[in-house]
Design a protein around this motif. Sequence first.
Motif, mmCIF file in Angstrom:
data_model
loop_
_atom_site.group_PDB
_atom_site.id
_atom_site.type_symbol
_atom_site.label_atom_id
_atom_site.label_comp_id
_atom_site.label_asym_id
_atom_site.label_seq_id
_atom_site.Cartn_x
_atom_site.Cartn_y
_atom_site.Cartn_z
ATOM 1 N N ILE A 59 2.360 14.480 7.394
ATOM 2 C CA ILE A 59 3.001 15.076 6.226
ATOM 3 C C ILE A 59 3.855 14.075 5.462
ATOM 4 O O ILE A 59 4.262 14.297 4.328
ATOM 5 C CB ILE A 59 3.860 16.287 6.657
ATOM 6 C CG1 ILE A 59 4.246 17.140 5.435
ATOM 7 C CG2 ILE A 59 5.103 15.829 7.425
ATOM 8 C CD1 ILE A 59 4.978 18.408 5.797
ATOM 9 N N ASP A 60 4.146 12.952 6.058
ATOM 10 C CA ASP A 60 5.065 11.980 5.489
ATOM 11 C C ASP A 60 4.380 11.105 4.446
ATOM 12 O O ASP A 60 3.149 11.058 4.342
ATOM 13 C CB ASP A 60 5.656 11.109 6.596
ATOM 14 C CG ASP A 60 7.048 10.622 6.250
ATOM 15 O OD1 ASP A 60 7.483 10.834 5.105
ATOM 16 O OD2 ASP A 60 7.701 10.038 7.134
ATOM 17 N N ILE A 61 5.205 10.388 3.680
ATOM 18 C CA ILE A 61 4.743 9.418 2.683
ATOM 19 C C ILE A 61 5.556 8.142 2.870
ATOM 20 O O ILE A 61 6.773 8.193 3.029
ATOM 21 C CB ILE A 61 4.947 9.941 1.245
ATOM 22 C CG1 ILE A 61 4.122 11.217 1.006
ATOM 23 C CG2 ILE A 61 4.564 8.865 0.226
ATOM 24 C CD1 ILE A 61 4.383 11.843 -0.345
ATOM 25 N N TRP A 62 4.907 6.983 2.870
ATOM 26 C CA TRP A 62 5.629 5.728 2.968
ATOM 27 C C TRP A 62 4.777 4.597 2.421
ATOM 28 O O TRP A 62 3.653 4.803 1.948
ATOM 29 C CB TRP A 62 6.068 5.427 4.405
ATOM 30 C CG TRP A 62 5.167 5.932 5.496
ATOM 31 C CD1 TRP A 62 5.292 7.110 6.178
ATOM 32 C CD2 TRP A 62 4.000 5.305 6.033
ATOM 33 N NE1 TRP A 62 4.280 7.245 7.098
ATOM 34 C CE2 TRP A 62 3.483 6.153 7.038
ATOM 35 C CE3 TRP A 62 3.342 4.111 5.780
ATOM 36 C CZ2 TRP A 62 2.331 5.844 7.766
ATOM 37 C CZ3 TRP A 62 2.203 3.792 6.496
ATOM 38 C CH2 TRP A 62 1.717 4.658 7.482
ATOM 39 N N ASN A 63 5.321 3.395 2.442
ATOM 40 C CA ASN A 63 4.674 2.228 1.849
ATOM 41 C C ASN A 63 4.553 1.100 2.868
ATOM 42 O O ASN A 63 5.523 0.779 3.554
ATOM 43 C CB ASN A 63 5.476 1.712 0.652
ATOM 44 C CG ASN A 63 5.748 2.806 -0.363
ATOM 45 O OD1 ASN A 63 4.869 3.213 -1.093
ATOM 46 N ND2 ASN A 63 6.989 3.288 -0.396
ATOM 47 N N ARG A 83 0.840 -1.196 0.000
ATOM 48 C CA ARG A 83 0.000 0.000 0.000
ATOM 49 C C ARG A 83 0.877 1.249 0.000
ATOM 50 O O ARG A 83 1.776 1.389 0.833
ATOM 51 C CB ARG A 83 -0.912 0.022 1.234
ATOM 52 C CG ARG A 83 -1.906 -1.123 1.312
ATOM 53 C CD ARG A 83 -3.014 -0.994 0.278
ATOM 54 N NE ARG A 83 -3.820 0.202 0.510
ATOM 55 C CZ ARG A 83 -4.911 0.214 1.301
ATOM 56 N NH1 ARG A 83 -5.262 -0.883 1.967
ATOM 57 N NH2 ARG A 83 -5.608 1.313 1.445
ATOM 58 N N TYR A 84 0.603 2.148 -0.927
ATOM 59 C CA TYR A 84 1.254 3.449 -0.953
ATOM 60 C C TYR A 84 0.412 4.419 -0.139
ATOM 61 O O TYR A 84 -0.790 4.590 -0.401
ATOM 62 C CB TYR A 84 1.377 3.934 -2.397
ATOM 63 C CG TYR A 84 1.837 5.378 -2.539
ATOM 64 C CD1 TYR A 84 3.178 5.699 -2.474
ATOM 65 C CD2 TYR A 84 0.911 6.397 -2.751
ATOM 66 C CE1 TYR A 84 3.604 7.016 -2.611
ATOM 67 C CE2 TYR A 84 1.318 7.715 -2.888
ATOM 68 C CZ TYR A 84 2.669 8.020 -2.824
ATOM 69 O OH TYR A 84 3.078 9.316 -2.949
ATOM 70 N N ILE A 85 1.020 5.077 0.848
ATOM 71 C CA ILE A 85 0.288 5.961 1.748
ATOM 72 C C ILE A 85 0.765 7.391 1.508
ATOM 73 O O ILE A 85 1.918 7.721 1.782
ATOM 74 C CB ILE A 85 0.504 5.571 3.223
ATOM 75 C CG1 ILE A 85 0.357 4.061 3.406
ATOM 76 C CG2 ILE A 85 -0.469 6.329 4.114
ATOM 77 C CD1 ILE A 85 -0.992 3.514 3.024
ATOM 78 N N ASN A 86 -0.126 8.247 1.016
ATOM 79 C CA ASN A 86 0.218 9.610 0.642
ATOM 80 C C ASN A 86 0.095 10.562 1.830
ATOM 81 O O ASN A 86 -0.255 10.148 2.941
ATOM 82 C CB ASN A 86 -0.694 10.078 -0.500
ATOM 83 C CG ASN A 86 -0.003 11.087 -1.411
ATOM 84 O OD1 ASN A 86 0.933 11.771 -0.998
ATOM 85 N ND2 ASN A 86 -0.466 11.167 -2.648
ATOM 86 N N HIS A 87 0.369 11.867 1.584
ATOM 87 C CA HIS A 87 0.285 12.881 2.618
ATOM 88 C C HIS A 87 -1.086 12.874 3.299
ATOM 89 O O HIS A 87 -2.127 12.773 2.636
ATOM 90 C CB HIS A 87 0.508 14.286 2.033
ATOM 91 C CG HIS A 87 1.850 14.490 1.403
ATOM 92 N ND1 HIS A 87 3.018 14.441 2.117
ATOM 93 C CD2 HIS A 87 2.204 14.740 0.119
ATOM 94 C CE1 HIS A 87 4.046 14.672 1.303
ATOM 95 N NE2 HIS A 87 3.574 14.850 0.089
#
Length: 314
Positions: free
Chosen positions: A287-291, A178-182
């Motif tokens: 504010i971060d982005i991660w997977n 899963r890509y997790i956006n801002h």
Amino acid sequence: GVWGNSSYTYVVGSSGTIRRCAVGSTTWNGMTSGTSNTLYGVWGDSSYIYVVGANGTIRRCAVGSTTWNGMTSDTTTQLNSVWGTAWNDVFAVGNSGSIRHYDGSAWSSMVGNYPLYQWLDSHSGETVVSTTDYPLANTTTYGSSSLDEWAYGAWSMVTIYTSPETKGHQLYIYDTFRYINHYQTIQFDISDFLAPQDVLTDPNAARMTVFVAEGDEVYTGDRLSVNGTYLSGGIPYACNPVSNVFNSKSSVVGMSNIGIDIDTYAVAHPIIQPGDTSAVVKLETGIDIWNVIYVVLSFRSEITSGGISSIRIR
């Protein structure tokens, strides 16, 4: 090495030396081992005696015989000790975490504690054949950036160990990338488990392990909750604050690679109650982005019979 039974005591050593002494005697007699390699370990049962040594040497002698026969170990790693439960359930251990097992027909490799599949942290002896455009973040210069914040390049592996003498475990594995956006929150239910009574009294009876690809600790707001309780700390290291829980720091022993975040948290009572069959997990980015790579929920079960009855991966 030294080992004995009710009839003889055996000692092994350098240059393939094997000597034995009858019980009640003081005379040691040499045996022809058939190898010049140093021997380090010896063990036997009522059927066979095994010796192990340098260059992966394994030799065997039938009880009552004086003839030692070579066995194919499929390794050149030095083997230092040997032990078993029966002639057809024998283990040999050696250098570099090597573990080998004999099942009555052949010797085969088992995964040791370190290094896993002979992979080395130093990467000595490896040949780089290709690289990815999305490397794990690191403190070295990559391209025009002094710190690559992205962490798209990663692999994951779950290794499950079982033992008949160990209490059973329940495992639920969430295995969807899963890509997790801002400023995004994802929620999913994990279900089809049965929380044991142990979660009421043992704080470590229920644990959650989360593996995300995360390239920095600068951006905050990363939060993880189970049934409404936000998690922080991590087992065994408290390196994950509640407001920056995915900070490119792993709580796993020996795991210090920037860009990988693997953390285990205690989620027993009151987060999970005895008899629970589902739980709600929320991951917030700020504010971060991660997977998200995977999430594992594990329970220390009351079942005392070992072995894997089923593994469900979603």
